[in-house]
Design an enzyme around this catalytic site. Structure first.
Site, short mmCIF file in Angstrom:
data_model
loop_
_atom_site.label_atom_id
_atom_site.label_comp_id
_atom_site.label_asym_id
_atom_site.label_seq_id
_atom_site.Cartn_x
_atom_site.Cartn_y
_atom_site.Cartn_z
N SER A 280 19.58 34.28 17.77
CA SER A 280 20.62 35.30 17.87
C SER A 280 21.51 35.12 19.09
CB SER A 280 20.00 36.71 17.96
OG SER A 280 18.94 36.87 17.09
N ASP A 353 3.87 36.02 24.29
CA ASP A 353 3.15 35.12 23.39
C ASP A 353 1.99 35.91 22.82
OD1 ASP A 353 1.53 33.27 22.16
OD2 ASP A 353 1.25 32.00 23.91
N ASP A 356 -3.25 33.71 20.00
CA ASP A 356 -4.08 32.63 20.52
C ASP A 356 -5.02 32.18 19.42
OD1 ASP A 356 -3.35 32.11 23.25
OD2 ASP A 356 -4.18 34.07 23.77
N ASP A 536 4.65 34.17 35.43
CA ASP A 536 3.54 33.33 35.00
C ASP A 536 2.89 33.82 33.71
OD1 ASP A 536 3.92 31.57 37.06
OD2 ASP A 536 2.36 32.41 38.35
#
Length: 820
Positions: A280, A353, A356, A536
């Protein structure tokens, strides 16, 4: 064959006159339908562009009518979305889909449903119930009026099913995944080694890649993802899936192929989770940059361009609600647009994220146990009964570890694999539904409060309000991974050494309010603020920065900008990679009778991927040859299948600082590579368009066109009428006017699924595009009426005031309460 096609045409054309009658009378046709389930009348004014403006007297009736309207336009799309997402395909299409249904059920949310509903909106359950009731009301109505049934149901011999309040909470369509990337990176490291992958990849923020302790990347192969992909992508139809079809038996194979190629089952079609996040553009301009002194907000989310459209526009008006914009037809509310006080628009924000992949050792004596913290822990088992057409329900077991659904078991190596996903673990993580809070927000503080709960997908949400304020919020749900060797880029052992420590609170997510630059622009690039303390925690894969760089070039120092200029920017075809690569052409020369003239085209080019540009076509054949050759310099042949090709960004970096890989004289080696790549690209170009460079205009190749998924079953005239014209399209994958194309025929397959430019100074001056139309029914006047504007840059009014809506009226449907 001729008899069959006449029969198919009769089935498909039924209801044509009724559907088209709405545009016959001045001001549009007016109809009234008695509708059980309503408490008061609802007026649905459909404008000339197919957008429904819904006027209700209470919230329940409003969302009932939104569900009804979405079903009226998109019933087949909605029904397959629901069946695939809930794991109910076998119920309609038979036993071949049992395992697909099992896979889908692994990814249903199984947590606290009261917390789930409330997370999206204080009245979330009531809204979702009303929306589902509206869809079901249309299903009942269309069953009672079979001439209005969408043609796909008629030809497959199937019927639409019913929705529940939980249906819109389906998780598998959300843009939340990087599981494929974890598997692929494991394979890359196994093939090339850690250092090579580190040097050939781009990680933002910077990352010293490490393999998690205890992980053997050599054991990770594509079979691990089989069940996961089956849940996400589904499977293709076959002729035997339609035993009740009115078609002849030998024609059902064509039907199966047509529906499979159309990919109508998903509202997230053809999304490749391995691809860079090109989804986008958006920007919000403060008054110091605009002609009115009030903000302008623009956005164009990029996804697969399909028929029917992914996006569905609607205007919702009832006490406490007055919002217009686009979402997806399966969801109540809108995910981008404006109300009477604020405007908002999204792009993907790659910070969170959410997935996993966990790898377990299983017990040799009992494969249903996995090692955890030094002992054996039993997998939790859920028994499902899957309805199957023409057969008894199928019993299937679902297995879960403490981390999530088990997607693969390897009895030879004694391994099991499970997915841990924030969207399965936390309430409020169904895609886009948290926009309901934004739909009613009246100011920055209420917008921020809503965005703090906008978990999925992660979004760059830009903001503007009538008081002149602008802002940005990076909405996300971001797991906290506490180990230095755990970046989220690779699978991890499930032995208890790798556990999330919760998620980052919404109040700690990044945001900007009235920045000194006077604007905010995003294009999925790495955009964490310099002083953001949680870098991080970030995912490391972001889009290449070319589009946002171009947006900033245009707006940073501009004054007096108008809505039209934001429209022009959404169609801006200047390619920064082309400008960089073609810059080398200025110092190159060739005696080759083909290469020399092509170099002249590149030297005189303005770097715009315009439809009439011949240099743009030369560049589009040159760039992939350059990428291939530079990749070959750095990636050993044995590792290319696992690694793929270098990104455009990494390729340009290698060209800018050539090293010994290019030879003993790196700059000369680079130039020789560029000339050879151009020569080879020109050979392919000539084979495609002929040797006459006067015929090489970009638009002769680069285009958009749709055929209805049932075209192969139709008489030629009907197939032609149900297909769209072919329109030349500018841009490419790296321009603001993004138009990614299929290599085989240069047809645009991904780009702006929707465009909006919102004028906060006067809502009625706002404009919009959808593609190819609001309706999925080829008998409707709104089936493909928007594709020309999408291709040529023509927008239509985003009518908001009642006077503006009435001036654009095409037809009116009143839903009148009736007894049950």
């Amino acid at each position: 064959m001729r008899t069959f096609k006449r029969r198919a045409a009769a089935f498909l054309a039924s209801g044509l006159i009724v559907l088209l009658a709405g545009c016959a009378a001045p001001g549009g046709k007016k109809d009234t339908i008695a509708m059980p389930g309503l408490s008061q009348p609802v007026e649905i004014v459909r404008d000339k562009y197919g957008v429904s403006h819904i006027y209700a007297k209470n919230q329940a009736d409003l969302f009932f009518a939104q569900g009804f309207s979405a079903a009226r336009d998109r019933l087949w799309q909605l029904d397959l979305w629901r069946r695939q997402g809930e794991g109910k395909m076998a119920e309609q299409f038979g036993p071949r889909f049992i395992e697909q249904d099992r896979a889908a059920r692994l990814f249903l949310y199984r947590g606290d449903m009261q917390a789930e509903f409330a997370s999206y909106h204080p009245e979330g359950k009531a809204i979702l119930t009303a929306f589902a009731n509206g869809i079901n009301a249309y299903v009942n109505w269309v069953k009672a009026n079979p001439d209005q049934m969408p043609p796909e149901f008629k030809l497959t011999g199937t019927e639409p099913g019913y929705w529940s309040p939980e249906t819109s909470l389906i998780r598998i369509y959300g843009l939340t995944r990087n599981l494929n990337q974890e598997v692929r990176m494991s394979q890359q490291i196994a093939a090339l080694g850690l250092n090579a992958v580190q040097g050939l990849s781009t990680f933002e923020p910077p990352l010293a890649l490490q393999v998690p302790a205890g992980l053997d990347v050599r054991q990770i192969d594509n079979t691990v993802l089989g069940v996961y992909k089956l849940a996400r992508d589904g499977q293709k139809f076959e002729a035997g899936d339609f035993p009740r079809s009115p078609l002849a038996a030998d024609e059902r194979a064509k039907l199966a192929s047509a529906l499979s190629e159309g990919r109508l089952a998903s509202l997230d079609p053809a999304f490749d989770p391995m691809a860079p996040r090109y989804e986008s553009n958006n920007w919000t301009l403060g008054g110091q940059h605009t002609a009115t002194g009030k903000p302008i907000l623009a956005g164009d989310p990029h996804r697969s361009i399909t028929m029917p459209s992914l996006r569905y526009m609607v205007h919702l008006n009832a006490p406490g609600w007055n919002v217009i914009g686009a979402g997806e037809p399966a969801l109540p509310g809108v995910s981008m647009g404006h109300n009477d006080r604020i405007a908002f628009g999204l792009t993907i924000f790659a910070f969170g994220d959410e997935e996993d992949l966990y790898v377990y050792d299983t017990n040799p004596a009992n494969p249903n146990e996995y090692r955890y913290q030094g002992g054996w822990e039993k997998m939790r088992q859920v028994d499902e009964s899957i309805p199957v057409r023409g057969a008894a329900p199928a019993a299937r077991s679902l297995k879960f570890t403490r981390h999530g659904p088990v997607i693969h078991e390897d009895p030879v190596r004694r391994k099991a694999y499970a997915v841990r996903a924030a969207y399965l673990e936390f309430p409020g993580t169904a895609a886009y539904l948290a926009s309901l809070r934004l739909n009613q927000a009246q100011n920055w503080n209420e917008f921020v409060a809503g965005m703090e709960k906008h978990y999925t997908p992660s979004e760059n949400m830009v903001y503007a309000d009538v008081d002149g304020n602008i802002g940005w919020f990076g909405g996300s749900i971001a797991p906290i991974r506490p180990r230095a060797d755990w970046s989220g880029m690779l699978p991890v052992p499930g032995n208890g050494d790798f556990e999330w420590r919760g998620v980052l609170p919404g109040s700690s997510l990044p945001k900007v309010y009235n920045p000194p630059e006077g604007y905010v622009a995003t294009a999925n690039e790495y955009n964490l603020p310099a002083d953001f303390p949680y870098k991080d925690m970030s995912a490391r894969s972001w889009a290449e920065p070319f589009r946002v760089q171009r947006i900033r070039e245009v707006v940073a120092d501009a004054k007096g900008l108008t809505v039209q200029q934001s429209q022009d920017l959404q169609f801006d075809n200047l390619s920064i990679p082309a400008r960089t690569l073609a810059g080398y052409a200025k110092s190159l020369n060739s005696a080759d009778p083909a290469v020399g003239p092509a170099l002249s085209l590149l030297k005189d080019w303005d770097y715009r991927m315009a439809t009439d540009s011949r240099a743009a076509t030369v560049y589009s054949f040159w760039l992939p040859e350059v990428v291939k050759r530079v990749t070959d310099l750095y990636v050993p042949a044995s590792g290319r299948a696992a690694f793929g090709e270098l990104s455009t960004r990494k390729t340009l970096e290698k060209l800018a600082t050539p090293d010994a890989a290019f030879g003993t004289r790196p700059e000369q080696g680079r130039d020789a590579l560029l000339l050879q790549a151009l020569a080879d690209g020109l050979q392919k170009l000539s084979a495609k368009l002929g040797p006459d460079s006067n015929q090489w205009q970009w638009g002769k190749l680069h285009h958009i066109q749709f055929e209805h998924s049932l075209a192969s079953l139709l008489p030629p005239d009907t197939a032609k009428n149900w297909s769209t014209q072919r329109y030349p399209v500018g841009g490419d994958n790296d321009t603001v006017h993004r138009a990614t194309f299929r290599k085989s025929d240069f047809r645009v397959t991904s780009g702006a699924s929707y465009r909006q430019v919102i004028d906060v100074a006067d809502w009625d001056r706002s404009v919009v595009q959808n593609v190819p139309g609001q309706s999925a029914d080829p008998r409707s006047p709104h089936y493909q009426d928007l594709i020309k504007g999408w291709a040529t840059g023509e927008y239509f009014p985003m009518a908001f005031s009642r006077a503006k809506v009435d001036s654009q009226r095409a037809d009116t449907l009143t839903l009148q309460p009736s007894g049950n």
